[in-house]
Design a protein around this motif. Structure first.
Motif, PDB file in Angstrom:
ATOM      1  N   UNK A  18       2.170  97.380 -84.609  1.00 41.91           N
ATOM      2  CA  UNK A  18       2.615  96.274 -83.782  1.00 41.91           C
ATOM      3  C   UNK A  18       3.990  96.346 -83.166  1.00 41.91           C
ATOM      4  N   UNK A  19       4.727  97.424 -83.366  1.00 41.66           N
ATOM      5  CA  UNK A  19       6.037  97.537 -82.722  1.00 41.66           C
ATOM      6  C   UNK A  19       5.842  97.768 -81.223  1.00 41.66           C
ATOM      7  N   UNK A  20       6.586  97.033 -80.421  1.00 42.61           N
ATOM      8  CA  UNK A  20       6.499  97.206 -78.971  1.00 42.61           C
ATOM      9  C   UNK A  20       7.302  98.430 -78.549  1.00 42.61           C
ATOM     10  N   UNK A  21       7.040  98.886 -77.355  1.00 40.84           N
ATOM     11  CA  UNK A  21       7.832  99.987 -76.802  1.00 40.84           C
ATOM     12  C   UNK A  21       9.304  99.585 -76.721  1.00 40.84           C
ATOM     13  N   UNK A  22       9.550  98.349 -76.343  1.00 42.12           N
ATOM     14  CA  UNK A  22      10.924  97.871 -76.216  1.00 42.12           C
ATOM     15  C   UNK A  22      11.635  97.868 -77.567  1.00 42.12           C
ATOM     16  N   UNK A  29      11.467 111.741 -77.493  1.00 43.39           N
ATOM     17  CA  UNK A  29      10.300 111.700 -78.390  1.00 43.39           C
ATOM     18  C   UNK A  29       9.466 110.455 -78.113  1.00 43.39           C
ATOM     19  N   UNK A  30      10.130 109.318 -77.922  1.00 45.25           N
ATOM     20  CA  UNK A  30       9.407 108.076 -77.631  1.00 45.25           C
ATOM     21  C   UNK A  30       8.636 108.191 -76.326  1.00 45.25           C
ATOM     22  N   UNK A  31       9.255 108.764 -75.305  1.00 50.21           N
ATOM     23  CA  UNK A  31       8.572 108.937 -74.019  1.00 50.21           C
ATOM     24  C   UNK A  31       7.299 109.757 -74.206  1.00 50.21           C
ATOM     25  N   UNK A  32       7.364 110.827 -74.998  1.00 47.46           N
ATOM     26  CA  UNK A  32       6.182 111.651 -75.242  1.00 47.46           C
ATOM     27  C   UNK A  32       5.071 110.854 -75.927  1.00 47.46           C
ATOM     28  N   UNK A  33       5.454 110.006 -76.903  1.00 47.71           N
ATOM     29  CA  UNK A  33       4.464 109.180 -77.583  1.00 47.71           C
ATOM     30  C   UNK A  33       3.856 108.182 -76.594  1.00 47.71           C
ATOM     31  N   UNK A  34       4.689 107.537 -75.796  1.00 48.10           N
ATOM     32  CA  UNK A  34       4.201 106.546 -74.835  1.00 48.10           C
ATOM     33  C   UNK A  34       3.294 107.195 -73.797  1.00 48.10           C
ATOM     34  N   UNK A  35       3.659 108.391 -73.325  1.00 48.91           N
ATOM     35  CA  UNK A  35       2.814 109.105 -72.354  1.00 48.91           C
ATOM     36  C   UNK A  35       1.456 109.438 -72.963  1.00 48.91           C
ATOM     37  N   UNK A  36       1.445 109.841 -74.240  1.00 40.97           N
ATOM     38  CA  UNK A  36       0.177 110.127 -74.914  1.00 40.97           C
ATOM     39  C   UNK A  36      -0.677 108.874 -75.040  1.00 40.97           C
ATOM     40  N   UNK A  37      -0.027 107.731 -75.289  1.00 42.71           N
ATOM     41  CA  UNK A  37      -0.757 106.465 -75.358  1.00 42.71           C
ATOM     42  C   UNK A  37      -1.405 106.129 -74.015  1.00 42.71           C
TER      43      UNK A  37
END
Length: 128
Positions: free
Chosen positions: A90-94, A118-126
């Motif tokens: 449940x953690x938001x990207x923000x 690292x966060x960008x890579x996770x978000x892109x995968x999502x």
């Protein structure tokens, strides 16, 4: 989950919730080199620490993201796993990005930039 529940069972339940298939993936990659490593990862961090129930999983995972970010770029693989796990509970990207940004104070700008990458890579995968 209860602290009366066996440690492995607590850890397995939580690890499957936040990172499905983790134990099997670790076993396939590492158990031939270090027998029992996959079970130890389920028991120690997940069963002993993460599943204590004193704080919720989201808070605990955001704390883990903070610590891994402050440690610097060498933790990128683990950071990505924990960012994805934080998102799963449940953690938001923000929220993830704000925690990483705050680590500028403790790990420095390079650690923060590595964490955001690292966060960008996770978000892109999502998004895929």
């Amino acid at each position: 989950m209860s602290l009366d529940e066996p440690i492995y069972a607590r850890g397995k339940e939580l690890s499957e919730q936040v990172n499905p298939g983790m134990e099997e993936a670790l076993a396939a990659r590492y158990d031939a080199l270090v027998p029992g490593l996959s079970r130890m990862v389920v028991e120690v961090p997940y069963g002993t620490f993460y599943a204590r129930g004193v704080v919720d999983e989201k808070t605990r995972l955001l704390a883990t993201v903070a610590a891994l970010t402050a440690q610097g770029g060498q933790t990128k693989p683990q950071l990505k796993v924990n960012i994805a796990s934080a998102r799963a509970v449940g953690a938001s990207r923000e929220e993830v990005c704000e925690i990483i940004y705050q680590m500028t104070l403790y790990g420095g700008f390079p650690a923060m930039i590595n964490g955001l990458n690292a966060a960008i890579e996770v978000f892109e995968a999502e998004d895929d």
